[in-house]
Design a protein around this motif. Structure first.
Motif, mmCIF file in Angstrom:
data_model
loop_
_atom_site.group_PDB
_atom_site.id
_atom_site.type_symbol
_atom_site.label_atom_id
_atom_site.label_comp_id
_atom_site.label_asym_id
_atom_site.label_seq_id
_atom_site.Cartn_x
_atom_site.Cartn_y
_atom_site.Cartn_z
ATOM 1 N N VAL A 42 30.934 123.848 143.277
ATOM 2 C CA VAL A 42 31.048 125.278 142.981
ATOM 3 C C VAL A 42 32.362 125.547 142.259
ATOM 4 O O VAL A 42 33.434 125.228 142.775
ATOM 5 N N SER A 43 32.292 126.134 141.091
ATOM 6 C CA SER A 43 33.511 126.511 140.385
ATOM 7 C C SER A 43 33.729 128.015 140.510
ATOM 8 O O SER A 43 32.829 128.808 140.233
ATOM 9 N N THR A 44 34.911 128.394 140.942
ATOM 10 C CA THR A 44 35.217 129.829 141.049
ATOM 11 C C THR A 44 36.198 130.227 139.953
ATOM 12 O O THR A 44 36.826 131.263 140.009
ATOM 13 N N LEU A 62 34.607 136.137 147.877
ATOM 14 C CA LEU A 62 34.544 135.598 149.237
ATOM 15 C C LEU A 62 33.131 135.747 149.801
ATOM 16 O O LEU A 62 32.589 134.830 150.420
ATOM 17 N N ASP A 63 32.536 136.905 149.543
ATOM 18 C CA ASP A 63 31.189 137.163 150.019
ATOM 19 C C ASP A 63 30.209 136.124 149.466
ATOM 20 O O ASP A 63 29.347 135.615 150.159
ATOM 21 N N ARG A 64 30.396 135.798 148.195
ATOM 22 C CA ARG A 64 29.534 134.804 147.544
ATOM 23 C C ARG A 64 29.792 133.413 148.116
ATOM 24 O O ARG A 64 28.877 132.615 148.298
ATOM 25 N N MET A 65 31.053 133.114 148.407
ATOM 26 C CA MET A 65 31.383 131.816 148.995
ATOM 27 C C MET A 65 30.726 131.679 150.368
ATOM 28 O O MET A 65 30.249 130.603 150.739
ATOM 29 N N ILE A 66 30.694 132.788 151.114
ATOM 30 C CA ILE A 66 30.037 132.756 152.418
ATOM 31 C C ILE A 66 28.551 132.437 152.228
ATOM 32 O O ILE A 66 27.987 131.597 152.922
ATOM 33 N N ASP A 67 27.934 133.103 151.246
ATOM 34 C CA ASP A 67 26.531 132.806 150.921
ATOM 35 C C ASP A 67 26.324 131.322 150.751
ATOM 36 O O ASP A 67 25.421 130.732 151.322
ATOM 37 N N LEU A 68 27.157 130.748 149.896
ATOM 38 C CA LEU A 68 26.972 129.344 149.549
ATOM 39 C C LEU A 68 27.191 128.448 150.759
ATOM 40 O O LEU A 68 26.416 127.536 151.016
ATOM 41 N N LEU A 102 27.074 118.391 151.333
ATOM 42 C CA LEU A 102 28.478 118.643 151.013
ATOM 43 C C LEU A 102 28.585 119.713 149.930
ATOM 44 O O LEU A 102 27.869 119.671 148.930
ATOM 45 N N ILE A 103 29.482 120.673 150.132
ATOM 46 C CA ILE A 103 29.777 121.661 149.094
ATOM 47 C C ILE A 103 31.240 121.494 148.692
ATOM 48 O O ILE A 103 32.133 121.501 149.537
ATOM 49 N N VAL A 104 31.456 121.282 147.401
ATOM 50 C CA VAL A 104 32.815 121.060 146.886
ATOM 51 C C VAL A 104 33.223 122.287 146.071
ATOM 52 O O VAL A 104 32.485 122.710 145.182
ATOM 53 N N LYS A 130 32.668 135.876 160.750
ATOM 54 C CA LYS A 130 33.068 135.076 161.905
ATOM 55 C C LYS A 130 32.635 133.622 161.714
ATOM 56 O O LYS A 130 33.383 132.699 161.998
ATOM 57 N N LEU A 131 31.423 133.466 161.170
ATOM 58 C CA LEU A 131 30.921 132.120 160.912
ATOM 59 C C LEU A 131 31.812 131.385 159.904
ATOM 60 O O LEU A 131 32.178 130.237 160.097
ATOM 61 N N LEU A 132 32.141 132.095 158.816
ATOM 62 C CA LEU A 132 32.971 131.479 157.775
ATOM 63 C C LEU A 132 34.316 131.045 158.360
ATOM 64 O O LEU A 132 34.802 129.949 158.118
#
Ligand SMILES: Nc1ncnc2c1ncn2[C@@H]1O[C@H](COP(=O)(O)OP(=O)(O)OP(=O)(O)O)[C@@H](O)[C@H]1O
Ligand SMILES: [Mg+2]
Length: 313
Positions: free
Chosen positions: A41-43, A121-127, A137-139, A205-207
């Motif tokens: 994932v590139s941000t 951040l919201d999108r990162m939580i999705d992923l 694995l998510i990099v 909380k999960l993140l």
């Protein structure tokens, strides 16, 4: 770095231009070639993963190799999506006159840089949370250090905020219902807005739990043997430690070859060796991986594989 292959999430961070995209791509490639299903994932708004893999990658997952997919997420696009979601939430909550007013305020807030961070951040939580079934694995190839670490600290701040909202909303619903069910606590199943807020709270909380779990998540710091990069790495390591996030490895990239000639080279090499000693001293508790400077810049799978070899040596 081999020990990081069994993590579920690995972030790569570091100062601008030190090799974050190169190393995270090489790590993702290596993991996938060893049999893991990997999402890179590139941000980074510059979208360099497209350049490095020599093909357009976009906001949808794109296959690079059988077990490797990549995606480029963009703060601006995510902001627009996020603002849309928030507006829809509010439309469920209020009367039309209030909605118009609220939309104007949201549009103003949408122009602030903070909102892009929340949306990212919201999108990162999705992923991280919603795709775990499809990937081992998510990099994450992140934008320069300070920023990403701040982003990872955000759940802490947002949790407080959301908790206050939930409380407020619950009180409103209780008043609305009058006295008939006074003994019964209001639950989210009675109210879609409360349910939405609680869902967001649960996700955060999960993140937080994931990111702080060292067996699950690691942060890899990438640096080069130069003064400014070393100082920035030290600051990032401190911030990560204060946040409770584990630094899984320190990559020292662009180490010069051993066998060159000439005054210029000897001087650079002498300086480099001092910085390497300093890195050993200052980061004694972090596992270090050295990566040599190649005679050419790094793009394409063959050239990336040369970096992968060095990372997993
Ligand atoms: N070990 C290496 N040998 C040769 N060239 C390298 C090496 N590592 C990185 N490079 C080159 O250095 C440049 C910067 O690398 P990269 O894009 O990975 O850095 P970055 O940290 O992601 O930068 P940014 O902060 O802009 O995102 C690229 O042109 C890349 O090909
Ligand atoms: Mg980059």
């Amino acid at each position: 770095m081999i020990s990081l292959l069994d993590r579920q999430v690995v972030f790569f961070g570091g100062k601008g231009g030190v090799g974050k995209t190169t190393c995270s791509s090489a790590f993702a490639l290596a993991a996938s070639r060893r049999g893991q299903r990997v999402l890179l994932v590139s941000t980074d708004p510059a979208h360099s993963t497209s350049d490095i893999f020599e093909r357009p990658i976009g906001p949808e997952e794109r296959e690079i190799e059988p077990r490797l997919r990549a995606i480029e997420i963009d703060a601006l696009r995510e902001s627009a999506r996020y603002v849309g979601e928030v507006k829809r939430d509010i439309e469920r909550m209020f009367a039309p006159a209030v909605i118009r007013q609220a939309h104007r305020q949201i549009d103003m807030a949408a122009a602030s840089p903070g909102l892009a961070d929340v949306a990212l951040l919201d999108r990162m939580i999705d992923l991280i949370i919603e795709r775990e079934a499809r990937y081992d694995l998510i990099v994450f190839d992140t934008a320069p250090t300070g920023h990403t670490v701040q982003l990872l600290r955000m759940p802490e701040v947002m949790e407080t905020w959301i908790r206050a909202l939930v409380k407020h909303r619950r009180a409103l619903v209780e008043i609305d219902r009058g006295t008939e069910n006074q003994d019964e606590a209001v639950s989210s199943s009675d109210d879609p807005v409360l349910a939405a807020l609680e869902r967001r709270h649960e996700r955060l909380k999960l993140l937080r739990a994931r990111v702080l779990d060292r067996a699950n998540t690691s942060f890899v710091l990438v640096t080069i043997p130069e003064r400014l990069a070393i100082e920035e790495t030290a600051r990032a390591a401190e911030l990560l430690a204060a946040t409770g996030i584990g630094v899984g490895a320190l990559i020292v990239n662009r180490i010069l070859p051993d066998d060159l000639e000439g005054e210029f080279y000897r001087s650079r090499k002498a300086q480099e060796s001092q910085y390497l000693q300093e890195l050993t001293r200052r980061f004694s508790r972090v596992r270090r991986t050295d990566v040599r400077q190649l005679p050419h810049d790094v793009y394409g799978l063959a050239s990336l594989a040369l970096i992968s070899e060095q990372l997993l040596r």
